[in-house]
Design an enzyme around this catalytic site. Structure first.
Site, PDB file in Angstrom:
ATOM      1  N   GLY A 116       0.667  -1.380   0.099  1.00  0.00           N
ATOM      2  CA  GLY A 116       0.149   0.170   0.071  1.00  0.00           C
ATOM      3  C   GLY A 116       0.869   1.265  -0.017  1.00  0.00           C
TER       4      GLY A 116
ATOM      5  N   ASP B  49      -6.434  -0.889 -17.242  1.00  0.00           N
ATOM      6  CA  ASP B  49      -6.717  -0.093 -16.127  1.00  0.00           C
ATOM      7  C   ASP B  49      -5.889   1.183 -16.006  1.00  0.00           C
ATOM      8  OD1 ASP B  49      -4.706  -2.240 -15.844  1.00  0.00           O
ATOM      9  OD2 ASP B  49      -4.248  -1.230 -13.880  1.00  0.00           O
TER      10      ASP B  49
END
Length: 485
Positions: A126, A252
């Site tokens: 993350g 994406d």
């Protein structure tokens, strides 16, 4: 009234059904601090030009304190990566914090990249590292300076948090701004999940928010797709004209409004090398520089398939047929401007093609050549000719070019002046970015700040910074960049 409540902030995306996103609170880094703040961009949103007197900005964008007007969320999407469908994608390190309106009333996403784990992080942590954060900040602002549709960077922070990639690196945060973060992959997720009502809802919202011109059309979804085709063609034509390789054109990473998006292993051409591959993971050259126009069509076809429940197949096919026509027209217009040609003449396409062939055969630096051409003197061609190994062939092409210029009404000085406004002196060469990153890792951010200033006005001379316009050293040519970020 709090600082944030005084601004025009909304959270439209959070009102969509929960299959579109997951609420996630940012996880702060240790001792986050400002590395750079884009004061010029901040002014457009009535944000302070100087962050050092505004602790609210540091607290909010570091994730230490989430303002009540924010609704941090991680978007869910899918996508085709190197041609293979992957359903397990989404914001794995970034959070959409809110939307803020500029002084003209236009909404922009506030997005925090490197904000910590989300349900879509998969095997990641993350986080974003300083290296990739610097690259994205500099390139998004470089593209804005070049006039190419792009996301923007409001600021970036460094920290004391170590993040492991190939080795330990410094954790960082990027505040990204975009008119939208909706990607081709958002539509693919809903289509392949058979969420057709939600697919229609997303299309309705995209039209409402980004293509209101389509609302009155007989076929609004087709009109939306036609706009996406047009904007994608324009964006990629801009890339090809300036010599930009994106490196990872997965669906994406494709914006539905045609903005350059998700800067990773990108590169600007040094020597004109049509097959240049900037992504060292692209073993087959799928996303090589000269493949980008073709991949644009491939990606639009994937989007068209996802929109097939809303748009007739024959209409989608006709829309896709327009892509290459639009791309060619946009590219030709851009190249005429770069060559100082205002009128459209028979033979222009061959003039461009022969120029590219000559540049490739002689391994001539693309940016330097185009800039030198904007100073070309018909009485003294030597400066341009000397860029080539085959000087005879170069002289022949220059003579053809000068003959073509005689068909224009502009004077020599006027033509060259216009050319210097579209042919940059400065681009973000990968070796320059790498040198700035090496210094930054040692605590010296001077090159980052100099580059951010130069790249904001790349057509100006900046005589005190000539070294940033020099040819790359041998080690800096054809650099392949990792996707690791």
């Amino acid at each position: 009234m709090s600082f944030w409540n005084s601004l025009s902030i909304t959270t439209r995306y959070s009102r969509l059904p929960r299959c579109f996103f997951t609420y996630v609170q940012p996880t702060p880094l240790d001792n986050s601090r400002w590395l750079i703040w884009n004061s010029e961009l901040a002014k457009q949103f009535d944000l302070p030009e100087n962050v050092h007197n505004h602790s609210e900005l540091l607290d909010a964008f570091s994730g230490e304190t989430v303002p009540s007007v924010f609704s941090p969320l991680a978007m869910k999407y899918a996508g085709h990566q190197f041609g293979c469908y992957n359903p397990d994608l989404g914001d794995g390190r970034g959070l959409l914090l809110a939307e803020i309106k500029d002084k003209k009333g236009n909404s922009f996403d506030l997005h925090l990249k490197g904000a910590g784990l989300t349900p879509y992080s998969r095997s990641g942590d993350g986080r974003a590292v300083l290296r990739s954060t610097i690259r994205e900040y500099l390139c998004s602002e470089a593209m804005a300076g070049l006039g190419i549709p792009t996301t923007r960077a409001l600021g970036m922070m460094t920290s004391d948090t170590p993040v492991f990639r190939e080795g330990y690196e410094t954790g960082a945060l990027l505040i990204r701004m975009a008119e939208t973060h909706i990607r081709f992959g958002h539509f693919e997720h809903l289509f392949y999940s058979n969420l057709l009502e939600e697919l229609k809802l997303l299309s309705d919202k995209v039209i409402e928010w980004h293509f209101p011109c389509c609302l009155g059309e007989d076929k609004p979804y087709l009109a939306m797709f036609n706009n996406i085709v047009d904007r994608t063609a324009y964006m990629i034509a801009q890339w090809q004209a300036v010599g930009f390789a994106h490196g990872v054109m997965n669906t994406d990473n494709m914006s539905i409004i045609g903005q350059t998006f998700d800067y990773g292993p990108f590169g600007f051409l040094d020597d004109y090398e049509p097959g240049y591959i900037c992504n060292h993971s692209d073993y087959q050259g799928r996303y090589a520089f000269n493949q980008q126009p073709r991949i644009g069509l491939w990606n639009l076809s994937a989007l068209a398939h996802s929109l097939s429940p809303l748009i007739d197949k024959s209409d989608l096919e006709k829309a896709l047929e327009q892509y290459e026509i639009k791309l060619h027209d946009y590219f030709s217009q851009l190249m005429r401007k770069k060559l100082g040609l205002l009128s459209k003449q028979e033979g222009d396409t061959r003039l461009f093609e022969s120029m590219f062939e000559l540049l490739s055969q002689n391994a001539v630096d693309y940016t330097r050549f185009m800039r030198a051409l904007s100073y070309l003197d018909s009485q003294d061609k030597q400066t341009v000719v000397d860029l080539f190994v085959d000087r005879e062939a170069a002289t022949l092409w220059i003579d053809l070019y000068l003959t073509r210029c005689k068909l224009e009404v502009d004077s020599f000085d006027m033509r060259c002046s216009k050319m210097r406004k579209v042919n940059p002196k400065y681009v973000l060469r990968n070796y320059l970015a790498q040198q700035a990153i090496v210094k930054a890792n040692e605590g010296d951010f001077s090159d980052v700040k100099i580059l951010s200033t130069l790249l904001a006005s790349p057509f100006d001379e900046h005589p005190d910074f000539e070294r940033y316009a020099e040819l790359p050293p041998e080690w800096g040519k054809r650099m392949e960049i990792s996707c690791s970020s």
